[in-house]
Motif scaffolding. Structure first.
Motif, mmCIF file in Angstrom:
data_model
loop_
_atom_site.group_PDB
_atom_site.id
_atom_site.type_symbol
_atom_site.label_atom_id
_atom_site.label_comp_id
_atom_site.label_asym_id
_atom_site.label_seq_id
_atom_site.Cartn_x
_atom_site.Cartn_y
_atom_site.Cartn_z
ATOM 1 N N ILE A 7 0.859 -0.895 -0.390
ATOM 2 C CA ILE A 7 0.262 0.341 -0.099
ATOM 3 C C ILE A 7 0.767 0.661 -0.311
ATOM 4 N N ASN A 8 0.673 2.396 -1.097
ATOM 5 C CA ASN A 8 1.522 3.474 -1.125
ATOM 6 C C ASN A 8 0.445 3.943 -0.841
ATOM 7 N N CYS A 9 1.239 4.823 0.406
ATOM 8 C CA CYS A 9 -0.065 5.573 1.166
ATOM 9 C C CYS A 9 0.251 7.271 0.209
ATOM 10 N N LYS A 10 1.772 7.735 -0.454
ATOM 11 C CA LYS A 10 1.188 8.378 -1.541
ATOM 12 C C LYS A 10 1.445 9.917 -0.507
ATOM 13 N N ASN A 11 0.897 11.338 -0.663
ATOM 14 C CA ASN A 11 0.908 11.549 0.200
ATOM 15 C C ASN A 11 -0.650 12.116 1.094
ATOM 16 N N TYR A 12 -1.606 11.254 0.807
ATOM 17 C CA TYR A 12 -2.872 12.082 1.176
ATOM 18 C C TYR A 12 -3.116 12.398 2.593
ATOM 19 N N GLU A 13 -4.025 13.160 2.513
ATOM 20 C CA GLU A 13 -4.524 13.496 3.802
ATOM 21 C C GLU A 13 -4.920 12.847 5.257
ATOM 22 N N ASN A 30 11.366 4.512 -8.573
ATOM 23 C CA ASN A 30 11.327 4.870 -9.617
ATOM 24 C C ASN A 30 9.059 4.341 -9.802
ATOM 25 N N HIS A 31 8.735 5.480 -9.203
ATOM 26 C CA HIS A 31 6.976 5.236 -8.547
ATOM 27 C C HIS A 31 7.055 5.878 -10.591
ATOM 28 N N SER A 32 5.794 6.053 -10.383
ATOM 29 C CA SER A 32 5.711 6.272 -11.675
ATOM 30 C C SER A 32 5.538 8.394 -11.136
ATOM 31 N N ILE A 57 4.193 -3.379 -12.155
ATOM 32 C CA ILE A 57 3.391 -2.398 -13.532
ATOM 33 C C ILE A 57 2.106 -1.788 -13.065
ATOM 34 N N GLU A 58 2.974 -0.715 -13.522
ATOM 35 C CA GLU A 58 1.473 0.479 -13.758
ATOM 36 C C GLU A 58 1.232 1.017 -14.480
ATOM 37 N N PRO A 59 0.566 1.015 -15.219
ATOM 38 C CA PRO A 59 -0.216 1.752 -16.881
ATOM 39 C C PRO A 59 -0.238 3.862 -15.833
ATOM 40 N N GLU A 64 -1.771 6.137 -16.791
ATOM 41 C CA GLU A 64 -3.108 6.468 -17.276
ATOM 42 C C GLU A 64 -4.238 6.174 -16.245
ATOM 43 N N LEU A 65 -3.860 4.763 -15.838
ATOM 44 C CA LEU A 65 -4.941 4.346 -14.637
ATOM 45 C C LEU A 65 -4.631 4.474 -13.119
ATOM 46 N N ILE A 66 -3.722 4.781 -12.715
ATOM 47 C CA ILE A 66 -3.629 5.845 -11.473
ATOM 48 C C ILE A 66 -4.446 6.576 -11.004
ATOM 49 N N GLY A 67 -5.214 6.470 -9.558
ATOM 50 C CA GLY A 67 -6.422 6.535 -9.161
ATOM 51 C C GLY A 67 -7.665 6.920 -9.862
ATOM 52 N N SER A 68 -7.312 6.348 -11.287
ATOM 53 C CA SER A 68 -8.846 6.284 -11.757
ATOM 54 C C SER A 68 -10.184 5.440 -11.306
ATOM 55 N N ALA A 88 -2.302 0.456 -10.185
ATOM 56 C CA ALA A 88 -3.371 1.593 -11.139
ATOM 57 C C ALA A 88 -5.240 1.383 -11.322
ATOM 58 N N GLY A 89 -5.765 1.653 -10.235
ATOM 59 C CA GLY A 89 -7.248 1.669 -10.042
ATOM 60 C C GLY A 89 -7.349 0.899 -9.509
ATOM 61 N N ILE A 90 -6.698 -0.419 -8.259
ATOM 62 C CA ILE A 90 -6.860 -1.231 -8.528
ATOM 63 C C ILE A 90 -8.528 -0.590 -7.215
ATOM 64 N N VAL A 91 -9.327 -1.455 -7.107
ATOM 65 C CA VAL A 91 -10.754 -0.469 -5.581
ATOM 66 C C VAL A 91 -11.548 -1.428 -5.458
ATOM 67 N N ILE A 142 -0.145 -7.202 -5.776
ATOM 68 C CA ILE A 142 -0.497 -6.015 -6.200
ATOM 69 C C ILE A 142 0.284 -4.548 -5.108
ATOM 70 N N LEU A 143 -0.192 -3.290 -6.238
ATOM 71 C CA LEU A 143 0.382 -2.412 -5.693
ATOM 72 C C LEU A 143 -0.740 -1.222 -5.755
ATOM 73 N N VAL A 144 -0.855 -0.913 -4.999
ATOM 74 C CA VAL A 144 -2.155 0.018 -4.297
ATOM 75 C C VAL A 144 -1.906 1.445 -3.576
ATOM 76 N N ALA A 145 -3.041 2.350 -3.363
ATOM 77 C CA ALA A 145 -2.986 3.440 -2.973
ATOM 78 C C ALA A 145 -4.539 3.607 -2.448
ATOM 79 N N SER A 146 -5.288 4.926 -3.733
ATOM 80 C CA SER A 146 -6.665 5.541 -3.345
ATOM 81 C C SER A 146 -7.483 4.898 -2.654
ATOM 82 N N GLY A 147 -7.675 3.296 -3.357
ATOM 83 C CA GLY A 147 -8.640 2.001 -3.470
ATOM 84 C C GLY A 147 -8.897 2.157 -1.375
ATOM 85 N N ILE A 148 -7.379 1.673 -1.367
ATOM 86 C CA ILE A 148 -7.917 1.750 0.233
ATOM 87 C C ILE A 148 -7.553 2.881 1.209
#
Ligand code: G3P
Length: 218
Positions: A4-10, A87-89, A135-137, A139-143, A175-178, A194-200
């Motif tokens: 789970i990539n938390c990015k910089n989500y609030e 090397n994250h997108s 592998i993460e396309p 254009e689908l990240i966060g979609s 990318a886009g996994i929810v 999987i590598l996931v962020a926003s979905g979780i």
């Protein structure tokens, strides 16, 4: 394994990251699934000693000592951080840096998760034998549109390329996994996790969404 990539989500800012990691620890234990979390860089120290692996979101090819603001793998290791995304997108680096960082993580016995955007990059970088290629396309990240449903052929081709390399690298996709269904489809297509962020991270109920993902992996 899911990362789970938390990015910089609030949603996981400040002390909220502690509750997030504790939830993941519980789910990991309950379903016997490996979950790794990459918190925002400045929060790593708060959770690095968790019972699940904590990864950095990015590392720099820079030395210990007078390197203000750089993120140094050796120091992460001293803080019990177990690995890093590379090397994250959203934070791409040069192929020279990729090569050096994979080899540095190997020396340090830390886990490398190399992110790539297409099959050409899978083929190019699998030779470096990172622990994982994700592998993460872009254009689908966060979609909210899952790679496993939108581009199934990409996952199966990537799985084949990784298999043909005959080394220890394992494939992740993202990318886009929810949903759990998105996860099981990715696994069916040959991904090992999987590598996931926003979905979780952005879900209102972390416990329930992490459980859904975990159940789809066992
Ligand atoms: O690092 C994971 C990420 O880029 C995928 O993001 O929000 O589509 O799960 P998301």
């Amino acid at each position: 394994m899911f990362v789970i990539n938390c990015k910089n989500y609030e949603e996981i800012s400040g002390d909220k990251i502690i509750k997030f990691v504790k939830t993941a620890e519980k789910i990991s234990k309950k379903y016997k699934i490996k979950i790794a979390i990459a918190p925002p860089q400045h929060l790593i120290g708060l959770v690095a000693k968790s019972t699940i692996p904590i990864f950095a979101q990015h590392i720099d090819d820079s030395k210990i000592g007078s390197t203000t603001g750089f993120v140094i793998p050796e120091l992460l290791k001293m803080s019990k951080v177990k690995g890093s995304l590379i090397n994250h997108s959203e934070h791409r680096i040069s192929s020279k840096e990729i090569e050096k960082l994979i080899s540095k993580l190997k020396e340090l016995k830390m886990t490398s998760v190399l992110c790539v955007k297409d099959i050409a990059e899978v083929k190019k970088y699998v030779k470096l034998n990172p622990d994982y290629i994700a592998i993460e396309p872009p254009e689908l990240i966060g979609s909210g549109k899952a790679v496993s449903k939108e581009k199934p052929g990409l996952i199966s081709k990537a799985a084949e390329a990784v298999k043909n390399a005959k080394n220890n690298t394992e494939l992740l996709c993202g990318a886009g996994i929810v949903s759990g269904e998105d996860v099981s489809k990715a696994i069916e297509l040959g991904s090992k996790g999987i590598l996931v962020a926003s979905g979780i991270v952005k879900s209102k109920n972390w416990d329930s969404i992490m459980s859904e993902f975990a159940k789809s992996m066992v």
